[in-house]
Write an enzyme that holds these catalytic residues in place. Sequence first.
Site, PDB file in Angstrom:
ATOM      1  N   LYS A 199      -3.801  -9.600  -5.887  1.00 21.88           N
ATOM      2  CA  LYS A 199      -5.439 -10.056  -5.926  1.00 21.88           C
ATOM      3  C   LYS A 199      -6.617  -8.871  -5.694  1.00 21.88           C
ATOM      4  CE  LYS A 199      -5.697  -7.519  -0.294  1.00 21.88           C
ATOM      5  NZ  LYS A 199      -7.225  -7.672   0.589  1.00 21.88           N
ATOM      6  N   LYS A 235       0.635  -0.545  -0.070  1.00 19.63           N
ATOM      7  CA  LYS A 235      -0.250   0.280   0.078  1.00 19.63           C
ATOM      8  C   LYS A 235       0.645   1.074  -0.040  1.00 19.63           C
ATOM      9  CE  LYS A 235      -4.757  -1.506   0.623  1.00 19.63           C
ATOM     10  NZ  LYS A 235      -5.205  -2.083   1.897  1.00 19.63           N
ATOM     11  N   LYS A 290     -11.438  -4.166  -2.939  1.00 19.25           N
ATOM     12  CA  LYS A 290     -11.951  -3.067  -3.304  1.00 19.25           C
ATOM     13  C   LYS A 290     -11.659  -2.163  -3.346  1.00 19.25           C
ATOM     14  CE  LYS A 290     -13.142  -3.758   1.657  1.00 19.25           C
ATOM     15  NZ  LYS A 290     -12.318  -4.175   2.286  1.00 19.25           N
TER      16      LYS A 290
HETATM   17  N1  AQP Z   1      -8.997 -10.776  -2.588  1.00 26.08           N
HETATM   18  C1  AQP Z   1      -9.603 -11.538  -1.818  1.00 26.08           C
HETATM   19  N2  AQP Z   1      -9.282 -13.163  -1.716  1.00 26.08           N
HETATM   20  C2  AQP Z   1      -9.832 -13.333  -0.279  1.00 26.08           C
HETATM   21  N3  AQP Z   1     -10.312 -12.807   0.110  1.00 26.08           N
HETATM   22  C3  AQP Z   1      -9.871 -11.181   0.962  1.00 26.08           C
HETATM   23  N4  AQP Z   1     -10.250 -10.696   1.354  1.00 26.08           N
HETATM   24  C4  AQP Z   1     -10.342  -9.339   1.453  1.00 26.08           C
HETATM   25  N5  AQP Z   1      -9.514  -9.579  -0.387  1.00 26.08           N
HETATM   26  C5  AQP Z   1     -10.019 -10.306  -0.924  1.00 26.08           C
HETATM   27  C6  AQP Z   1     -11.309 -11.014   2.905  1.00 26.08           C
HETATM   28  O1  AQP Z   1     -12.057  -9.799   3.755  1.00 26.08           O
HETATM   29  C7  AQP Z   1     -11.853  -9.779   4.876  1.00 26.08           C
HETATM   30  C8  AQP Z   1     -12.077  -8.706   4.923  1.00 26.08           C
HETATM   31  O2  AQP Z   1     -10.346  -7.441   4.341  1.00 26.08           O
HETATM   32  P1  AQP Z   1     -10.749  -6.361   4.496  1.00 26.08           P
HETATM   33  O3  AQP Z   1     -11.599  -5.505   4.043  1.00 26.08           O
HETATM   34  O4  AQP Z   1     -10.801  -5.844   6.113  1.00 26.08           O
HETATM   35  O5  AQP Z   1      -9.446  -6.191   3.986  1.00 26.08           O
HETATM   36  P2  AQP Z   1      -9.186  -5.993   2.977  1.00 26.08           P
HETATM   37  O6  AQP Z   1      -8.460  -7.760   3.325  1.00 26.08           O
HETATM   38  O7  AQP Z   1      -7.205  -5.470   2.672  1.00 26.08           O
HETATM   39  O8  AQP Z   1      -9.341  -6.144   1.728  1.00 26.08           O
HETATM   40  P3  AQP Z   1      -9.333  -4.675   0.533  1.00 26.08           P
HETATM   41  O9  AQP Z   1     -11.193  -5.646  -0.085  1.00 26.08           O
HETATM   42  O10 AQP Z   1      -7.689  -5.781  -0.199  1.00 26.08           O
HETATM   43  O11 AQP Z   1      -9.397  -4.001   0.960  1.00 26.08           O
HETATM   44  P4  AQP Z   1      -8.336  -2.482   0.653  1.00 26.08           P
HETATM   45  O12 AQP Z   1      -8.486  -2.638  -0.605  1.00 26.08           O
HETATM   46  O13 AQP Z   1      -9.501  -1.004   1.242  1.00 26.08           O
HETATM   47  O14 AQP Z   1      -6.906  -2.890   1.215  1.00 26.08           O
HETATM   48  C9  AQP Z   1     -10.690 -10.521   5.429  1.00 26.08           C
HETATM   49  O15 AQP Z   1     -10.809 -11.990   6.106  1.00 26.08           O
HETATM   50  C10 AQP Z   1      -9.262 -10.646   4.059  1.00 26.08           C
HETATM   51  O16 AQP Z   1      -8.913 -12.153   3.772  1.00 26.08           O
END
Ligand code: AQP
Length: 327
Positions: free
Chosen positions: A194, A111, A197
């Site tokens: 990965k 990030k 969002k």
């Molecule tokens: N691509 C993914 N595949 C499987 N699991 C995923 N998770 C996130 N992306 C994937 C799982 O979703 C849960 C919540 O995640 P989060 O929203 O707290 O944070 P994150 O992992 O940082 O999710 P994002 O979508 O990637 O958010 P941003 O873009 O804001 O950083 C976790 O259990 C995560 O493993």
Amino acid sequence: MKTVFSGLKPSGDMTIGNYLGAMKYWPAHQGIARTIFFVPNAHAITVRQDPAELRKRTYDLIAWLLTVGLDPKQSIILVQSKVSAHAELCWILDNYVTMGELGRMTEYKDKSQKLGPTGQLVGLFNYPVLMAADILLYSADEVPVGEDQRQHLELARTIAERFNRLYGETFTLPKATVPKFGARIMSLDNPSKKMSKSDHPDSFIMLAETADSIRKKFKRAVTDSDNTIVYDKTAKPAVSNLLDIYAGFSEEEISDIEKRYKGKGYGDFKSELAELVVEKLTSLQSEFNTIRADEAKLDAVINDGSAKAAKIANEKLDEAKDKIGLL
Ligand code: AQP
């Protein structure tokens, strides 16, 4: 009874990655464990957020949690900013972790590289410590997460072990539980990254995505060079990712899906995958819309859940403060 704890941050609209890697599996823990699920909105502000959007997404997320089957009578559902013990314990735990340990976190490295120097906020660096506080406050035994969060979970464990060694048994050591399928859903336009969002729209499918847009996005999704539907993460990362998505929604074994598509090409596979996802998401969306329309009810869920959580969290915070000599 063991405690299961997890959360999703409202930093964007929920994607099928968040669903298949995390929230889909949460309701099954209800009734057999003490279940606590939260919206880590304080984590979301480690990246600039529009205040009105952040507020809206917090409600959206609560509504999604209810849509997938979390029941406020069986689970504690809370919003992080409503329970101040999270921030307080984070400050305490900051003194039991080093800059070196935090600097090794892959998510921070990714990030911060993407955001550049002005986005390298202290909060973003400190994110895993707040996450450790979230988990340790509720004595979580199991934290169901996607593969990407495993490293943060290990750090939470390290911090807990260190604290316990110095002051005696205080925190339960948490364990990450990662699903068999969907643990790491990759970006549709770059299977080496990965699905996230907060990435650009062509890379993900939102839970709220329209049917037409789902079809278009799968059509455009990158594939590998030969035209066979075979699971091989190294040689065929793009198709393997689409197979993971297929298996996540259809609940089938990947080998059964491969068999069905033997001799067929990407065109058939992608359009049938799109229809499967459209069907599943359309039904979830209709339930979501009903739940989301009643904001007063969502407020009641948030306030009730957060009050219950605060009781548990404050007790653990007081115990930690007492152990280290804070009044
Ligand atoms: N691509 C993914 N595949 C499987 N699991 C995923 N998770 C996130 N992306 C994937 C799982 O979703 C849960 C919540 O995640 P989060 O929203 O707290 O944070 P994150 O992992 O940082 O999710 P994002 O979508 O990637 O958010 P941003 O873009 O804001 O950083 C976790 O259990 C995560 O493993």
